[in-house]
Design a protein around this motif. Structure first.
Motif, PDB file in Angstrom:
ATOM      1  N   VAL A  70      -3.607  -0.616   1.264  1.00  0.00           N
ATOM      2  CA  VAL A  70      -2.843  -1.683   0.312  1.00  0.00           C
ATOM      3  C   VAL A  70      -1.894  -2.426   1.240  1.00  0.00           C
ATOM      4  N   ASP A  71      -1.225  -1.915   2.277  1.00  0.00           N
ATOM      5  CA  ASP A  71      -0.493  -2.599   3.064  1.00  0.00           C
ATOM      6  C   ASP A  71      -0.946  -3.579   4.052  1.00  0.00           C
ATOM      7  N   LEU A  72      -2.008  -2.890   4.914  1.00  0.00           N
ATOM      8  CA  LEU A  72      -2.760  -3.506   5.777  1.00  0.00           C
ATOM      9  C   LEU A  72      -3.763  -4.764   5.286  1.00  0.00           C
ATOM     10  N   VAL A  73      -4.192  -4.430   4.037  1.00  0.00           N
ATOM     11  CA  VAL A  73      -5.086  -5.365   3.335  1.00  0.00           C
ATOM     12  C   VAL A  73      -4.227  -6.600   2.965  1.00  0.00           C
ATOM     13  N   PRO A 125     -20.611  16.193  -2.223  1.00  0.00           N
ATOM     14  CA  PRO A 125     -21.298  15.281  -2.370  1.00  0.00           C
ATOM     15  C   PRO A 125     -20.213  14.417  -3.600  1.00  0.00           C
ATOM     16  N   GLY A 126     -19.591  15.267  -4.410  1.00  0.00           N
ATOM     17  CA  GLY A 126     -18.624  14.781  -5.362  1.00  0.00           C
ATOM     18  C   GLY A 126     -17.376  14.266  -4.714  1.00  0.00           C
ATOM     19  N   PHE A 127     -16.969  14.986  -3.599  1.00  0.00           N
ATOM     20  CA  PHE A 127     -15.783  14.525  -2.706  1.00  0.00           C
ATOM     21  C   PHE A 127     -16.032  13.396  -2.200  1.00  0.00           C
ATOM     22  N   LEU A 128     -17.141  13.139  -1.561  1.00  0.00           N
ATOM     23  CA  LEU A 128     -17.449  11.860  -0.717  1.00  0.00           C
ATOM     24  C   LEU A 128     -17.545  10.904  -1.573  1.00  0.00           C
ATOM     25  N   LYS A 129     -18.226  11.014  -2.976  1.00  0.00           N
ATOM     26  CA  LYS A 129     -18.064   9.810  -3.863  1.00  0.00           C
ATOM     27  C   LYS A 129     -16.756   9.601  -4.318  1.00  0.00           C
ATOM     28  N   ALA A 130     -16.089  10.384  -4.536  1.00  0.00           N
ATOM     29  CA  ALA A 130     -14.697   9.977  -5.068  1.00  0.00           C
ATOM     30  C   ALA A 130     -13.690   9.263  -3.923  1.00  0.00           C
ATOM     31  N   MET A 131     -14.019   9.489  -2.638  1.00  0.00           N
ATOM     32  CA  MET A 131     -13.687   8.820  -1.429  1.00  0.00           C
ATOM     33  C   MET A 131     -14.086   7.169  -1.555  1.00  0.00           C
ATOM     34  N   THR A 132     -15.452   7.075  -1.558  1.00  0.00           N
ATOM     35  CA  THR A 132     -16.199   5.770  -1.576  1.00  0.00           C
ATOM     36  C   THR A 132     -15.455   5.003  -2.747  1.00  0.00           C
ATOM     37  N   SER A 133     -15.691   5.207  -4.022  1.00  0.00           N
ATOM     38  CA  SER A 133     -15.444   4.436  -5.141  1.00  0.00           C
ATOM     39  C   SER A 133     -13.759   4.553  -5.415  1.00  0.00           C
ATOM     40  N   GLY A 134     -13.289   5.449  -5.002  1.00  0.00           N
ATOM     41  CA  GLY A 134     -11.478   5.605  -5.051  1.00  0.00           C
ATOM     42  C   GLY A 134     -10.994   4.568  -4.127  1.00  0.00           C
ATOM     43  N   PHE A 135     -11.329   4.580  -3.007  1.00  0.00           N
ATOM     44  CA  PHE A 135     -10.739   3.617  -2.027  1.00  0.00           C
ATOM     45  C   PHE A 135     -11.142   2.125  -2.324  1.00  0.00           C
ATOM     46  N   GLN A 136     -12.269   1.735  -2.784  1.00  0.00           N
ATOM     47  CA  GLN A 136     -12.492   0.538  -3.310  1.00  0.00           C
ATOM     48  C   GLN A 136     -11.697   0.259  -4.631  1.00  0.00           C
ATOM     49  N   ALA A 137     -11.401   1.107  -5.194  1.00  0.00           N
ATOM     50  CA  ALA A 137     -10.504   0.863  -6.478  1.00  0.00           C
ATOM     51  C   ALA A 137      -9.144   0.619  -6.026  1.00  0.00           C
ATOM     52  N   VAL A 138      -8.699   1.197  -4.826  1.00  0.00           N
ATOM     53  CA  VAL A 138      -7.318   0.963  -4.372  1.00  0.00           C
ATOM     54  C   VAL A 138      -7.219  -0.563  -3.803  1.00  0.00           C
ATOM     55  N   VAL A 139      -8.177  -0.817  -3.059  1.00  0.00           N
ATOM     56  CA  VAL A 139      -8.203  -2.173  -2.656  1.00  0.00           C
ATOM     57  C   VAL A 139      -8.287  -2.962  -3.664  1.00  0.00           C
ATOM     58  N   ALA A 140      -8.644  -2.707  -4.610  1.00  0.00           N
ATOM     59  CA  ALA A 140      -9.164  -3.847  -5.787  1.00  0.00           C
ATOM     60  C   ALA A 140      -7.567  -3.956  -6.680  1.00  0.00           C
ATOM     61  N   GLY A 141      -6.923  -3.058  -6.292  1.00  0.00           N
ATOM     62  CA  GLY A 141      -5.674  -2.874  -7.042  1.00  0.00           C
ATOM     63  C   GLY A 141      -5.918  -2.344  -8.423  1.00  0.00           C
ATOM     64  N   ASP A 142      -7.104  -1.539  -8.566  1.00  0.00           N
ATOM     65  CA  ASP A 142      -7.035  -0.809  -9.835  1.00  0.00           C
ATOM     66  C   ASP A 142      -6.710   0.676 -10.021  1.00  0.00           C
ATOM     67  N   LYS A 143      -6.145   1.226  -8.754  1.00  0.00           N
ATOM     68  CA  LYS A 143      -5.986   2.599  -8.781  1.00  0.00           C
ATOM     69  C   LYS A 143      -4.600   2.456  -7.614  1.00  0.00           C
ATOM     70  N   THR A 144      -3.948   3.270  -7.743  1.00  0.00           N
ATOM     71  CA  THR A 144      -2.745   3.721  -6.924  1.00  0.00           C
ATOM     72  C   THR A 144      -2.964   4.511  -5.904  1.00  0.00           C
ATOM     73  N   PRO A 145      -2.277   4.565  -4.701  1.00  0.00           N
ATOM     74  CA  PRO A 145      -2.488   5.622  -3.761  1.00  0.00           C
ATOM     75  C   PRO A 145      -2.150   6.877  -4.173  1.00  0.00           C
ATOM     76  N   ALA A 146      -1.285   7.062  -5.058  1.00  0.00           N
ATOM     77  CA  ALA A 146      -0.947   8.473  -5.348  1.00  0.00           C
ATOM     78  C   ALA A 146      -2.089   8.896  -6.417  1.00  0.00           C
ATOM     79  N   LYS A 147      -2.591   8.308  -7.156  1.00  0.00           N
ATOM     80  CA  LYS A 147      -3.546   8.455  -8.079  1.00  0.00           C
ATOM     81  C   LYS A 147      -4.728   8.838  -7.388  1.00  0.00           C
ATOM     82  N   GLN A 148      -5.103   8.275  -6.212  1.00  0.00           N
ATOM     83  CA  GLN A 148      -6.316   8.403  -5.317  1.00  0.00           C
ATOM     84  C   GLN A 148      -6.061   9.907  -4.801  1.00  0.00           C
TER      85      GLN A 148
END
Length: 439
Positions: free
Chosen positions: A248-251, A402-425
């Protein structure tokens, strides 16, 4: 549902978005697969599949394999993504290799081990003294459920490469703290540079970034305890802050290109290699490529800048390991071959020509190393300080499913897009982690 090899991110072609279904390095193959090495047709044959398809590793590996006199090596060099696609089927059918060089971790080699396709190596390790010769860190990386399954290779660390030549030309200084980094990226953007070459349309880069921030905020050893022993939680204030600062901040400060989620790792690296970016979030596995493509540039290596005076951690890991097929009719010969890979002359070839640091103690006094290799070696040995405090762990290793890895990838993309908060991730990472432990 495995993860692709980091090396694939440096060989061209990139990783398709479909990799997010999760079927650690280079882009584009320079050598054909099926390269045969070794001499002596009268000797028994040994099939070896590895991932060393690009220079300089490919040439060094040929020499290393040629040193082995116990068998004629029938070698097939493939990308890690290709091995992920065909490895399990080939091993299960009995038509695959005797030895396969595959990614470590529960979501990678663990899938093969759970299917009964890999031979445990504890007895072999005892016979050849591997537990005394290999670093404990590497043994931990190549073990599954308390058993050693692979002979680990490639001590790697996630780092920030920085172009000191361009930074000085721009009148900037290398940041030491995260606050200084935020100021640095704003100034670099005004001068027409991409501050940090980083993109996260591929699966691996966001894991590298999170590993760096998590190590700095939560500490190296606590993260190791969480990743390998399930001691702790992903849903903590420290890890929420780690997500907030980077994704979030660095972006918002302009640290990267604007369309971060559409930029693949190969294209991000190309920005750095072309002199359009001042830094590159990458790993020590890229040293050879950077040296080859950036002649005349002074390149440095650093960890993610310190947060509030805390430690600066280099996440470490073992890129892959050599595994013996459970169906191999040449298991003893395969074990002998694996042992040959870390004899002194082989180690010298790995380091000096392959630009890879095997996880065994060695003296580099007789080696010919470049300045960038020297820096990478220092990181691998002690993180530039206290190894326990400054060498951390990769969040996609250990018990990561594998499920955790997928949660990281899609989740961090959602955080960058502003669709998910860091706390939710952080909350969803913990849920995915727990689900992976029971699946």
């Amino acid at each position: 549902m495995n993860t692709p090899s980091r090396r694939d991110l440096f060989r061209g072609g990139g990783l398709a978005a479909a990799a997010l279904t999760l079927s650690a390095c280079g882009w584009g193959r320079t050598e054909p697969s099926g390269t045969g090495t070794g001499t002596g047709a009268a000797r028994p044959g040994l099939k070896v599949w590895d991932q060393f398809t690009t220079s300089p590793q490919n040439e060094a590996v040929k020499k290393i394999y040629d040193r082995f006199q116990g068998a004629a090596i029938a070698r097939s060099a493939q990308t890690g993504d290709q091995l992920t696609t065909v490895g399990k089927t080939a091993l299960a059918s009995g038509t695959g290799p005797d030895v396969i060089y595959y990614q470590v971790g529960a979501g990678n080699a663990g899938v093969l081990a759970d299917a009964g396709l890999l031979r445990p190596l504890d007895d072999v390790a005892a016979k050849y003294g591997w537990l005394d010769r290999l670093t404990p860190f590497a043994i931990r990386e190549a073990s599954l459920d308390g058993k050693l399954y692979g002979l680990p290779n490639e001590s790697e660390n996630t780092v920030l490469f920085y172009n000191k030549t361009l930074i000085e030309k721009a009148g900037l200084t290398v940041p030491e703290t995260f606050d200084e980094l935020l100021t640095f990226v704003a100034a670099a953007t005004k001068k027409g540079y991409t501050p940090i070459a980083y993109g996260q349309s591929d699966v691996y880069p966001s894991w590298w970034a999170f590993s760096m921030m998590a190590g700095n905020l939560a500490g190296a050893q606590p993260m190791g305890d969480l990743i390998f022993d399930n001691k702790g939680s992903w849903n903590t204030p420290q890890l929420v802050e780690a997500i907030q600062l980077f994704f979030v901040d660095l972006v918002k400060a302009g640290g990267f290109i604007k369309d971060l989620n559409s930029l693949g790792g190969p294209d991000a690296q190309s920005l750095f290699l072309a002199g359009k970016a001042l830094m590159n979030l990458n790993g020590t596995w890229a040293v050879g490529t950077i040296e080859k493509d950036m002649p005349g540039q002074e390149i440095g290596i650093m960890a993610m800048p310190s947060v509030n005076g805390g430690p600066r951690v280099y996440p470490g890991g073992i890129g892959s390991a050599y595994y013996i097929s459970a169906k191999s009719a040449n298991a003893d010969l395969a074990a002998e071959f694996l042992d040959s890979l870390y004899q002194p002359e082989a180690v010298k070839l790995w380091v000096q020509e392959g630009k890879i640091f095997p996880p065994v103690p060695f003296e580099s006094g007789g080696f010919t190393l470049t300045p960038l290799q020297e820096l990478a070696m220092g990181v691998a040995q002690n993180g530039g300080g206290d190894a326990r405090a400054n060498i951390g762990y990769a969040v996609n290793h250990g018990l990561a499913s594998p499920g955790f890895l997928k949660a990281m990838t899609s989740g961090f993309q959602a955080v960058v897009a502003g669709d998910k908060t860091p706390a939710k991730q952080a909350e969803e990472l913990q849920k995915a982690w727990e689900a992976g432990l029971t699946s």
